[in-house]
Design a protein around this motif. Sequence first.
Motif, short mmCIF file in Angstrom:
data_model
loop_
_atom_site.label_atom_id
_atom_site.label_comp_id
_atom_site.label_asym_id
_atom_site.label_seq_id
_atom_site.Cartn_x
_atom_site.Cartn_y
_atom_site.Cartn_z
N SER A 1 -5.19 -17.41 41.16
CA SER A 1 -4.33 -17.72 42.31
C SER A 1 -2.85 -17.78 41.93
CB SER A 1 -4.74 -19.06 42.93
OG SER A 1 -4.57 -20.10 41.99
N ALA A 2 -2.55 -17.75 40.64
CA ALA A 2 -1.16 -17.85 40.21
C ALA A 2 -0.52 -16.48 39.97
CB ALA A 2 -1.06 -18.67 38.93
N GLN A 3 -1.18 -15.40 40.39
CA GLN A 3 -0.60 -14.08 40.23
C GLN A 3 0.32 -13.80 41.42
OE1 GLN A 3 -4.16 -11.68 39.81
NE2 GLN A 3 -3.84 -11.49 37.63
N GLY A 4 1.59 -14.06 41.26
CA GLY A 4 2.55 -13.85 42.34
C GLY A 4 3.89 -13.45 41.80
N LEU A 5 4.94 -13.97 42.40
CA LEU A 5 6.30 -13.66 41.96
C LEU A 5 6.71 -14.63 40.86
CD1 LEU A 5 9.02 -12.17 42.37
CD2 LEU A 5 9.61 -13.95 44.03
N ALA A 6 7.25 -14.10 39.78
CA ALA A 6 7.73 -14.93 38.68
C ALA A 6 9.22 -14.69 38.49
CB ALA A 6 6.97 -14.60 37.39
N LEU A 7 10.00 -15.78 38.48
CA LEU A 7 11.43 -15.72 38.20
C LEU A 7 11.67 -16.38 36.85
CD1 LEU A 7 12.97 -16.68 41.67
CD2 LEU A 7 12.50 -14.40 40.75
N ALA A 8 12.51 -15.76 36.04
CA ALA A 8 12.73 -16.27 34.69
C ALA A 8 14.22 -16.47 34.43
CB ALA A 8 12.15 -15.31 33.66
N ILE A 9 14.54 -17.58 33.78
CA ILE A 9 15.88 -17.83 33.26
C ILE A 9 15.81 -17.60 31.76
CG2 ILE A 9 17.69 -19.54 32.88
CD1 ILE A 9 16.78 -20.96 35.40
N ASP A 10 16.56 -16.63 31.27
CA ASP A 10 16.62 -16.34 29.85
C ASP A 10 17.98 -16.74 29.31
OD1 ASP A 10 14.12 -15.27 30.01
OD2 ASP A 10 14.73 -13.18 29.79
N LEU A 11 17.99 -17.55 28.26
CA LEU A 11 19.23 -17.99 27.62
C LEU A 11 19.12 -17.79 26.12
CD1 LEU A 11 19.86 -21.32 29.57
CD2 LEU A 11 21.29 -19.28 29.68
N PRO A 12 20.22 -17.39 25.46
CA PRO A 12 20.18 -17.28 24.00
C PRO A 12 20.01 -18.65 23.38
CG PRO A 12 22.42 -16.97 24.83
CD PRO A 12 21.52 -16.99 26.02
N ALA A 13 19.17 -18.71 22.37
CA ALA A 13 18.91 -19.98 21.69
C ALA A 13 20.16 -20.47 20.99
CB ALA A 13 17.77 -19.83 20.69
N ILE A 14 20.37 -21.78 21.00
CA ILE A 14 21.50 -22.38 20.30
C ILE A 14 21.28 -22.24 18.79
CG2 ILE A 14 22.73 -24.55 19.85
CD1 ILE A 14 22.00 -25.41 22.67
N ALA A 15 22.36 -22.00 18.09
CA ALA A 15 22.26 -21.81 16.64
C ALA A 15 21.61 -23.02 15.98
CB ALA A 15 23.65 -21.58 16.05
N ARG A 16 20.73 -22.76 15.02
CA ARG A 16 20.08 -23.82 14.27
C ARG A 16 20.87 -24.10 13.00
NH1 ARG A 16 14.55 -20.89 13.35
NH2 ARG A 16 16.13 -19.47 12.49
N GLU A 17 20.57 -25.21 12.36
CA GLU A 17 21.28 -25.55 11.13
C GLU A 17 21.10 -24.47 10.06
OE1 GLU A 17 23.35 -27.83 10.07
OE2 GLU A 17 23.51 -28.76 12.04
N ASP A 18 19.89 -23.84 10.01
CA ASP A 18 19.68 -22.85 8.97
C ASP A 18 20.34 -21.52 9.30
OD1 ASP A 18 18.03 -22.10 11.00
OD2 ASP A 18 16.17 -22.19 9.85
N ASP A 19 20.96 -21.40 10.50
CA ASP A 19 21.77 -20.23 10.80
C ASP A 19 23.18 -20.37 10.24
OD1 ASP A 19 19.88 -18.80 12.24
OD2 ASP A 19 20.37 -19.82 14.11
N LEU A 20 23.58 -21.58 9.87
CA LEU A 20 24.94 -21.86 9.47
C LEU A 20 25.10 -21.71 7.96
CD1 LEU A 20 25.56 -24.98 11.70
CD2 LEU A 20 26.18 -22.61 12.17
N PRO A 21 26.33 -21.49 7.51
CA PRO A 21 26.55 -21.28 6.08
C PRO A 21 26.27 -22.54 5.28
CG PRO A 21 28.63 -21.48 7.25
CD PRO A 21 27.56 -21.39 8.30
N PRO A 22 25.78 -22.40 4.05
CA PRO A 22 25.55 -23.57 3.20
C PRO A 22 26.84 -24.30 2.91
CG PRO A 22 24.49 -21.59 2.30
CD PRO A 22 25.39 -21.14 3.41
N GLY B 1 27.06 -17.21 33.53
CA GLY B 1 28.20 -17.87 32.93
C GLY B 1 27.88 -18.55 31.60
N PHE B 2 26.60 -18.87 31.40
CA PHE B 2 26.17 -19.46 30.12
C PHE B 2 25.63 -18.40 29.16
CE2 PHE B 2 26.20 -23.32 32.70
CZ PHE B 2 26.70 -24.24 31.81
N GLY B 3 25.90 -17.13 29.49
CA GLY B 3 25.46 -16.05 28.62
C GLY B 3 23.99 -15.68 28.79
N GLY B 4 23.40 -16.04 29.93
CA GLY B 4 21.98 -15.78 30.14
C GLY B 4 21.72 -14.85 31.30
N SER B 5 20.48 -14.82 31.74
CA SER B 5 20.05 -13.90 32.79
C SER B 5 18.99 -14.57 33.65
CB SER B 5 19.49 -12.62 32.17
OG SER B 5 18.90 -11.79 33.14
N LEU B 6 19.12 -14.45 34.96
CA LEU B 6 18.11 -14.89 35.91
C LEU B 6 17.56 -13.65 36.59
CD1 LEU B 6 16.52 -16.90 37.68
CD2 LEU B 6 18.58 -17.17 39.08
#
Length: 271
Positions: free
Chosen positions: A111-132, A96-101
């Motif tokens: 010992s940490a080699q097991g199952l990994a679950l990841a939440i991926d979300l698009p980064a919020i726009a930065r100021e330098d992404d916006l028009p001058p 619903g937030f435009g991401g993926s689980l």
Amino acid sequence: MLTILAGFARARMPDGGTFIIATEVIPATGPPKGDAGDAAYGKSRRGTRAATVRLSVTDSRPALDEAATASLFEPYGRAAGSTGIDLAASHGIVAGFGGSLHAVASSGTGSAQGLALAIDLPAIAREDDLPPAGDHPRGGSESILLVDGEDAARGHVAGVLRQLGYSVQDASTAGDALALADDYFADPVDLLITDVSLPDLTGPELVERLLLDRPHLDVLYISSGPMARPRRRRSWSAAKVLREPFEADELAGRVRDVLDARAGRLVGPTN
């Protein structure tokens, strides 16, 4: 969300084990739509790429087999340690937030080699992404309904628009968009921004349905190629099509142009 993932890992390790939480930013790379590599998650069709923010959790139990992994986010899935609908609900919330689980290859060692679950979300726009400042009006407070079946692209465009001050509701399908537009408690839609190609309907078909009850609705199409004239469109102008790829400043300017033209029509001529 993190509590749910941690609880899942704990249930998989009743005798104890290693649990790792990690974050990373996955740089936005890859060619525009139509070139090789477009299918990879997080490679936006837009001219300005949307980086991906990842939160991952890894436990030290053996990874699940293919069948168990496939059912991991189903309600009451058979994966070891999965109970109830927690993971399924989390999967829906993230989407619903435009991401993926999803499950990813573990990056742990020892010992940490097991199952990994990841939440991926698009980064919020930065100021330098916006028009001058001065290039275009920086935005407004109008209500925009954004419809795009590509999660990363939709999340990035929504982030830019929200940072410009707009109230944005977003949907991945025409069906979800119609439900949002018909929500009695939602803000009236001032502008619809829709991709021409959606998973269930075309963009023009969605527009035709919305125009039945909203004859003055303004529309901005997003298109990567030539468009056929909609059968029942009350008016048609190239100014209401945003061609891909595009940059954040072009998006901001085109949205403001359409909304300003709408405001002029609503006010009417002055003497």
